[in-house]
Motif scaffolding. Structure first.
Motif, short mmCIF file in Angstrom:
data_model
loop_
_atom_site.label_atom_id
_atom_site.label_comp_id
_atom_site.label_asym_id
_atom_site.label_seq_id
_atom_site.Cartn_x
_atom_site.Cartn_y
_atom_site.Cartn_z
N LYS A 68 34.50 36.88 29.76
CA LYS A 68 35.65 36.00 29.77
C LYS A 68 35.23 34.63 30.32
N ARG A 114 36.95 40.29 21.48
CA ARG A 114 35.81 41.03 22.07
C ARG A 114 35.38 42.24 21.25
N ALA A 128 34.23 42.28 30.15
CA ALA A 128 35.28 41.26 30.11
C ALA A 128 36.65 41.85 30.39
N THR A 129 36.86 42.32 31.62
CA THR A 129 38.16 42.89 32.04
C THR A 129 38.72 43.81 30.95
N PHE A 130 37.83 44.59 30.33
CA PHE A 130 38.18 45.41 29.17
C PHE A 130 38.67 46.77 29.66
N ARG A 136 41.12 53.02 22.50
CA ARG A 136 39.94 52.16 22.38
C ARG A 136 38.64 52.97 22.35
N SER A 178 45.88 42.74 24.02
CA SER A 178 45.83 43.29 25.37
C SER A 178 46.74 44.51 25.50
N THR A 179 46.58 45.22 26.62
CA THR A 179 47.41 46.39 26.91
C THR A 179 48.76 45.99 27.51
N SER A 180 48.92 44.69 27.84
CA SER A 180 50.04 44.26 28.71
C SER A 180 51.43 44.59 28.15
N TYR A 207 44.87 32.87 27.64
CA TYR A 207 45.69 32.84 28.86
C TYR A 207 46.16 31.42 29.23
N VAL A 224 50.03 40.11 32.65
CA VAL A 224 48.68 40.64 32.39
C VAL A 224 48.16 41.22 33.71
N ILE A 228 43.57 38.58 36.43
CA ILE A 228 43.61 37.46 35.48
C ILE A 228 44.68 36.46 35.93
N GLN A 248 44.53 49.58 35.45
CA GLN A 248 43.65 49.12 34.36
C GLN A 248 42.21 49.33 34.81
N TYR A 250 38.41 48.98 34.24
CA TYR A 250 37.51 48.16 33.43
C TYR A 250 36.17 48.87 33.22
N1 GLU Z 1 42.59 44.29 30.77
C1 GLU Z 1 43.64 44.28 29.79
C2 GLU Z 1 43.16 44.75 28.46
O1 GLU Z 1 42.01 45.10 28.31
C3 GLU Z 1 44.27 42.89 29.73
C4 GLU Z 1 43.74 41.98 28.71
C5 GLU Z 1 42.38 41.36 28.99
O2 GLU Z 1 41.51 41.99 29.53
O3 GLU Z 1 42.25 40.20 28.59
O4 GLU Z 1 43.92 44.83 27.54
#
Ligand code: GLU
Length: 293
Positions: A68, A114, A128-130, A136, A178-180, A207, A224, A228, A248, A250
């Protein structure tokens, strides 16, 4: 005397290594330590010979990582220097060092891009905050989680929003892919509030665009992960402590076919969770401890 010189050299090498991994960059040396002399490693952390997909990275001499560019503390690109920093950037450097690969090429990613970048083979991995989800996992491999966050809301300080009930009739900005949105719809329903995609959500690619929409009053809240959101705090907005939900986790993601790489990374993450390396990265980057909800 000889010892003191050696100690000084080691300290200097360590300081250089720290400086390099702290600043990162679009295409940066992995580290100045002897482990990444460019020769490349020939074994996994547990001593097994390298799988073909891992060997391919070593042979290329460049580790390609999606991070990110706009999440301070995790993955952040300085607009002036174009250098990357954050715990996810540090993880990338540490992985390159373990592989004995000299360079890390960073690609900025969003929640929406991503997965595609992994599928096309443009990058080797996404850090990346995934968030790891069952759905998934059908598309990508994920390592053991290295960090856990929770979803929250950023609102204007005078918004009057304090609880789920206050979200009725409101418009919430979320990021595409995103999952938000799904998480907020579920938790609101558990709290007796019906939110729908059509009536209550606006989707944005990035964002910064959501924050601009919040500032302009086009959305009432920005939803979110808390990590973030904390990059968008200023005097006019606040993160709601009362609304924090949906852990969440990661993980580092790789293309589904890259099973050797996925195993290699999982071994590294487990080692670094056990020996305190990840905790150190969390504190070095000023990131809040993992959510324990
Ligand atoms: N962590 C969450 C996701 O993977 C929020 C979105 C993001 O990471 O940008 O969906």
């Amino acid at each position: 005397m000889k010892h003191r010189k050696k100690l000084l050299a080691t300290l200097l090498a360590g300081a250089m290594c720290l400086a390099l991994s702290a600043c990162g960059g679009g295409d940066t040396p992995a580290s100045a330590s002897p482990a990444s002399s460019g020769a490349g490693t020939s074994a996994s952390p547990s001593g097994e010979p390298l799988a073909a997909d891992v060997q391919a990275i070593v042979d290329r001499g460049v580790l390609r990582v999606g991070v990110k560019p706009d999440v301070p503390g995790f993955g952040y690109q300085d607009v002036l220097t174009e250098e990357y920093s954050g715990m996810e950037v540090d993880l990338a450097h540490q992985i390159a060092q373990s592989l004995g690969v000299d360079r890390v090429a960073f690609t900025p990613v969003t929640a929406a891009t991503r997965g595609q970048l992994l599928d096309s083979g443009d990058i080797d991995m996404v850090i990346a905050t995934f968030t790891i989800t069952d759905e998934r996992r059908d598309s990508w491999n994920f390592t053991t989680p290295y960090y856990t966050d929770a979803v929250s809301l950023l609102v204007k300080t005078d918004s009057g929003i304090a609880d789920y009930a206050d979200l009725e009739g409101k418009v919430i900005g979320v990021s595409t892919g995103s999952t938000s949105m799904e998480s907020l719809i579920a938790v609101a329903a558990e709290n007796g509030v019906t939110l729908t995609q059509a009536d209550n959500f606006s989707e944005y690619a990035t964002y910064p665009e959501i924050k601009t929409a919040l500032d302009a009053g086009r959305v009432d809240a920005f939803c979110v992960d808390g990590s973030i959101l904390s990059g968008y705090l200023d005097d006019s907005v606040e993160i709601l402590d009362s609304i924090r939900f949906s852990p969440q986790e990661y993980g580092i993601a790789t293309a589904l076919a890259n099973t050797g790489l996925a195993e290699y990374l999982d071994e590294l993450i487990n080692t670094w969770l056990d020996d305190g390396t990840i905790d150190q990265m969390i504190s070095d980057n000023g990131v809040a401890p993992s959510f324990e909800g």
